[in-house]
Design a protein around this motif. Structure first.
Motif, PDB file in Angstrom:
ATOM      1  N   SER A 320     -33.023  -0.608 -55.176  1.00  0.00           N
ATOM      2  CA  SER A 320     -33.120  -1.667 -56.305  1.00  0.00           C
ATOM      3  C   SER A 320     -34.500  -2.500 -56.125  1.00  0.00           C
ATOM      4  O   SER A 320     -35.308  -2.853 -57.194  1.00  0.00           O
ATOM      5  N   TRP A 321     -34.939  -2.565 -55.122  1.00  0.00           N
ATOM      6  CA  TRP A 321     -36.066  -3.459 -54.833  1.00  0.00           C
ATOM      7  C   TRP A 321     -37.363  -2.927 -54.508  1.00  0.00           C
ATOM      8  O   TRP A 321     -38.321  -3.519 -54.396  1.00  0.00           O
ATOM      9  N   LEU A 322     -37.475  -1.623 -53.637  1.00  0.00           N
ATOM     10  CA  LEU A 322     -38.660  -0.909 -53.381  1.00  0.00           C
ATOM     11  C   LEU A 322     -38.864   0.092 -54.253  1.00  0.00           C
ATOM     12  O   LEU A 322     -38.283   0.850 -54.687  1.00  0.00           O
ATOM     13  N   PRO A 323     -40.176   0.239 -54.526  1.00  0.00           N
ATOM     14  CA  PRO A 323     -40.635   1.290 -55.693  1.00  0.00           C
ATOM     15  C   PRO A 323     -40.246   2.745 -54.804  1.00  0.00           C
ATOM     16  O   PRO A 323     -40.071   2.838 -53.686  1.00  0.00           O
ATOM     17  N   ALA A 324     -40.043   3.696 -55.615  1.00  0.00           N
ATOM     18  CA  ALA A 324     -39.791   5.047 -55.387  1.00  0.00           C
ATOM     19  C   ALA A 324     -40.986   5.418 -54.582  1.00  0.00           C
ATOM     20  O   ALA A 324     -42.227   5.436 -54.915  1.00  0.00           O
ATOM     21  N   GLY A 325     -40.771   6.273 -53.402  1.00  0.00           N
ATOM     22  CA  GLY A 325     -41.732   6.881 -52.891  1.00  0.00           C
ATOM     23  C   GLY A 325     -42.283   5.923 -51.673  1.00  0.00           C
ATOM     24  O   GLY A 325     -43.031   6.363 -50.851  1.00  0.00           O
ATOM     25  N   VAL A 326     -41.684   4.749 -51.396  1.00  0.00           N
ATOM     26  CA  VAL A 326     -42.323   3.984 -50.496  1.00  0.00           C
ATOM     27  C   VAL A 326     -41.222   4.419 -49.075  1.00  0.00           C
ATOM     28  O   VAL A 326     -40.061   4.091 -49.054  1.00  0.00           O
ATOM     29  N   SER A 327     -42.030   4.897 -48.240  1.00  0.00           N
ATOM     30  CA  SER A 327     -41.296   5.455 -46.919  1.00  0.00           C
ATOM     31  C   SER A 327     -41.288   4.509 -45.759  1.00  0.00           C
ATOM     32  O   SER A 327     -42.196   3.750 -45.735  1.00  0.00           O
ATOM     33  N   SER A 328     -40.205   4.819 -44.840  1.00  0.00           N
ATOM     34  CA  SER A 328     -40.333   3.885 -43.641  1.00  0.00           C
ATOM     35  C   SER A 328     -41.303   4.310 -42.729  1.00  0.00           C
ATOM     36  O   SER A 328     -41.690   5.920 -42.832  1.00  0.00           O
ATOM     37  N   MET A 329     -41.821   3.448 -41.986  1.00  0.00           N
ATOM     38  CA  MET A 329     -42.772   4.152 -40.694  1.00  0.00           C
ATOM     39  C   MET A 329     -42.126   4.999 -40.097  1.00  0.00           C
ATOM     40  O   MET A 329     -40.960   4.992 -39.645  1.00  0.00           O
ATOM     41  N   LYS A 330     -42.724   6.070 -39.688  1.00  0.00           N
ATOM     42  CA  LYS A 330     -42.513   7.178 -38.840  1.00  0.00           C
ATOM     43  C   LYS A 330     -42.556   7.002 -37.348  1.00  0.00           C
ATOM     44  O   LYS A 330     -43.625   6.586 -37.021  1.00  0.00           O
ATOM     45  N   PHE A 331     -41.519   7.242 -36.561  1.00  0.00           N
ATOM     46  CA  PHE A 331     -41.852   7.154 -35.015  1.00  0.00           C
ATOM     47  C   PHE A 331     -42.844   8.211 -34.734  1.00  0.00           C
ATOM     48  O   PHE A 331     -42.677   9.313 -35.084  1.00  0.00           O
ATOM     49  N   ASP A 332     -43.744   8.006 -34.105  1.00  0.00           N
ATOM     50  CA  ASP A 332     -45.032   8.821 -33.569  1.00  0.00           C
ATOM     51  C   ASP A 332     -45.582   8.326 -32.641  1.00  0.00           C
ATOM     52  O   ASP A 332     -46.889   7.959 -32.850  1.00  0.00           O
ATOM     53  N   PRO A 333     -45.380   8.581 -31.249  1.00  0.00           N
ATOM     54  CA  PRO A 333     -46.025   8.139 -29.956  1.00  0.00           C
ATOM     55  C   PRO A 333     -47.265   8.768 -29.958  1.00  0.00           C
ATOM     56  O   PRO A 333     -48.324   7.909 -29.433  1.00  0.00           O
ATOM     57  N   VAL A 334     -47.547   9.974 -30.277  1.00  0.00           N
ATOM     58  CA  VAL A 334     -48.988  10.144 -30.398  1.00  0.00           C
ATOM     59  C   VAL A 334     -49.995   9.678 -31.240  1.00  0.00           C
ATOM     60  O   VAL A 334     -50.995   9.255 -30.879  1.00  0.00           O
ATOM     61  N   ALA A 335     -49.541   9.421 -32.424  1.00  0.00           N
ATOM     62  CA  ALA A 335     -50.218   8.880 -33.382  1.00  0.00           C
ATOM     63  C   ALA A 335     -50.487   7.276 -33.179  1.00  0.00           C
ATOM     64  O   ALA A 335     -51.468   6.551 -33.178  1.00  0.00           O
ATOM     65  N   ALA A 336     -49.374   6.697 -32.391  1.00  0.00           N
ATOM     66  CA  ALA A 336     -49.342   5.361 -31.832  1.00  0.00           C
ATOM     67  C   ALA A 336     -50.356   5.181 -30.673  1.00  0.00           C
ATOM     68  O   ALA A 336     -51.493   4.202 -30.821  1.00  0.00           O
ATOM     69  N   ASP A 337     -50.507   5.944 -29.692  1.00  0.00           N
ATOM     70  CA  ASP A 337     -51.376   6.195 -28.674  1.00  0.00           C
ATOM     71  C   ASP A 337     -52.941   6.092 -29.127  1.00  0.00           C
ATOM     72  O   ASP A 337     -53.500   5.321 -28.572  1.00  0.00           O
TER      73      ASP A 337
END
Length: 539
Positions: A320-337
């Motif tokens: 109801s409150w987030l526009p379609a297509g707004v995804s959650s942050m993905k767990f990605d330790p390589v990208a985080a590093d």
């Protein structure tokens, strides 16, 4: 003087009376009561079960899962005058249990009584815009405001209404035990001991066909385990108990064991943005991306709770409150590093992370409540995740006063807690978490902005939201806030957080469920629990 009945005698009286014809619904509560207090203004842990759920009623019930409004003593409401006037039509034909007619004047009195005794104003109604409360006739309540604040409706709706002809004579409302309560609710007080409380059906209740049961009994136990055992034996029909394993340890142990744990809040990893390096959004994003929230939830709650959406918005409100297509942050330790390095936090030869000044980062403490196994498990899992990107942590267990005090005074590094503001829309979470009014300088108490994070875009969007009653305007405001939150990550939403409604369905049907979520798994003495006591039917 009449002696209070013992638990055994009282329960026997309740269950064996009327030759078993009585339809008694039993609630188990892992607590002990003290004085016979049924003061609707008293904190929930000081008054008897039954006060807010069966004896007194509110104007409306607002379901925190989806914002659905159920009419109670109010039948309709409307904003006008640029959202500075709220007109509520109250229900005709209702009587207090002493036979006196209920009118809008009782509702107006209740709000003005709260103003007269500010200690009763626990949701700060009169500080957050309410300017006057008047009854223009027996069925019309007019609330006026000195500033626009439409989200205040859910707090107004939840106020328990008291009879003017009784409470106008009470001048010490905080200490009033109200041993013989007069309400409009579906039940009336009957008997009490320190181990059990009973209410019986109100024969003159304004819903002619409800309740379907004759009585509700609260029976106390000394622990969650004892309460769970009563449910599993069929000695109780409902209990609000945080079971350690609701599926394997309860539901699968018997065909009549059921639970309804809807998500109405979350658990969050708060970053103290008042101290470096947590004042750097890039650093917070890197840490957030390195944490596997699904694994955190699995280890802490054995799969019952799930990892949260990084906006912090609960599952029932996302669509109801987030526009379609707004995804959650993905767990990605390589990208985080890589992101942490790109932000200036390089690694040394041993793989440990350095600050922007080239010095080794310290071991950061993750603040949790002492002995809180779920939070301790979360902190341990987070620490394991962060170590893989070169950041050391330790678990800092503190007793409640220093735990809450550390979060509110801003003396922590990172801390795990629930959302200090939840409601029927994401506004309440964002407002309590990020509005400047709820922050404070380090060392001073922040009421609920634990991360001490503010942002002019969020502050403006919050103002836009509360100034409007237009859903489209409010949705855009929430979307604007969520975008900033997911970019800056002032906190990391970790896991869903649920209510804890547990049932034994051997004798009754009509319990709330995911298929019929007429309440949100509310505790036993709440305005939402009232709906359960009205809807359950004997089999």
């Amino acid at each position: 003087m009449k002696k209070a009945l013992t638990l055994t005698a009282l329960v026997s009286t309740l269950l064996l009376g009327a030759a078993h014809a009585q339809k008694t619904f039993t609630v188990v509560r892992p607590t002990q009561w003290g004085a016979q207090n049924m003061n609707p203004f008293a904190p929930g842990d000081q008054r008897l079960g039954a006060t807010a759920s069966t004896i007194y009623e509110s104007l409306f019930f607002v379901n925190l899962l989806d914002g659905k409004v159920t009419e109670v003593l109010g039948t309709k409401y409307a904003w006008s005058n640029n959202n500075r006037t709220l007109t509520i039509t109250t229900r005709p034909g209702v009587k207090w249990t002493d036979g006196t007619p209920f009118t809008a004047k009782d509702a107006a009195f209740t709000f003005n009584y709260i103003k007269q005794y500010p200690a009763l104003d626990t949701t700060a109604l009169w500080k957050n815009g309410l300017a006057s409360a008047k009854a223009t006739n027996d069925t019309t309540l007019v609330l006026t405001f000195n500033k626009t604040n439409t989200p205040i409706f859910s707090d107004l709706a939840n106020v328990l209404i008291v009879p003017e002809h009784i409470w106008s004579k009470i001048t010490s409302p905080l200490t009033e035990p109200n041993a013989k309560p007069v309400g409009t609710g579906p039940f009336v007080f009957d008997q009490y001991s320190q181990q059990a409380v009973r209410v019986v059906k109100n024969p003159n209740y304004w819903m002619k066909d409800k309740p379907y049961i004759d009585a509700v009994v609260w029976v106390s136990t000394n622990s969650n385990d004892a309460a769970q055992l009563k449910l599993m034996k069929g000695e109780a029909d409902f209990g609000y108990i945080g079971l350690s394993d609701p599926v394997g340890g309860f539901q699968k142990k018997g065909p009549n064991n059921a639970f309804y744990w809807p998500v109405d809040n979350g658990n969050y990893l708060y970053f103290n943005t008042a101290k470096a390096p947590f004042n750097d959004a890039a650093f917070r994003r890197g840490l957030s991306q390195a944490v596997n929230t699904s694994d955190v939830a699995l280890k802490a709650y054995a799969g019952v709770a799930k990892g949260s959406h990084s906006s912090g918005i609960i599952p029932a409100q996302l669509k109801s409150w987030l526009p379609a297509g707004v995804s959650s942050m993905k767990f990605d330790p390589v990208a985080a590093d890589k992101a942490l390095t790109a932000a200036g936090y390089k690694k040394d030869g041993s793989g440990m992370r350095l600050g922007k000044d080239g010095k080794a980062l310290p071991t950061f403490k993750i603040l949790v409540g002492a002995g809180w196994t779920d939070f301790i498990t979360m902190a341990t899992t987070i620490g394991e995740n962060l170590k893989k990107v070169g950041i050391n942590t330790s678990v800092d267990q503190q007793q409640w006063s220093s735990y809450a005090g550390g979060l509110q005074s801003g003396t922590y590094d990172m801390g795990i807690s629930w959302g200090w503001g939840n409601g029927p829309t994401p506004y309440q979470l964002y407002y309590k978490s990020f509005d400047p009014d709820f922050s404070a300088p380090v060392g001073k108490t922040a009421p609920s902005n634990l991360s001490r994070y503010t942002n002019p875009v969020i502050t403006k969007a919050l103002e836009t939201y509360r100034s409007s009653s237009d859903m489209a305007v409010q949705k855009k405001a929430i979307a604007d806030i969520a975008k900033v939150v997911m970019q800056d990550m002032p906190f990391l939403p970790l896991t869903d957080r649920s209510e804890f409604a547990d049932f034994n369905t051997s004798k009754f049907t009509g319990f709330p469920s995911a298929e019929n979520p007429y309440n949100y798994g509310n505790p036993d003495d709440s305005t939402g629990a009232r709906l359960m006591y009205l809807n359950v039917k004997p089999k």
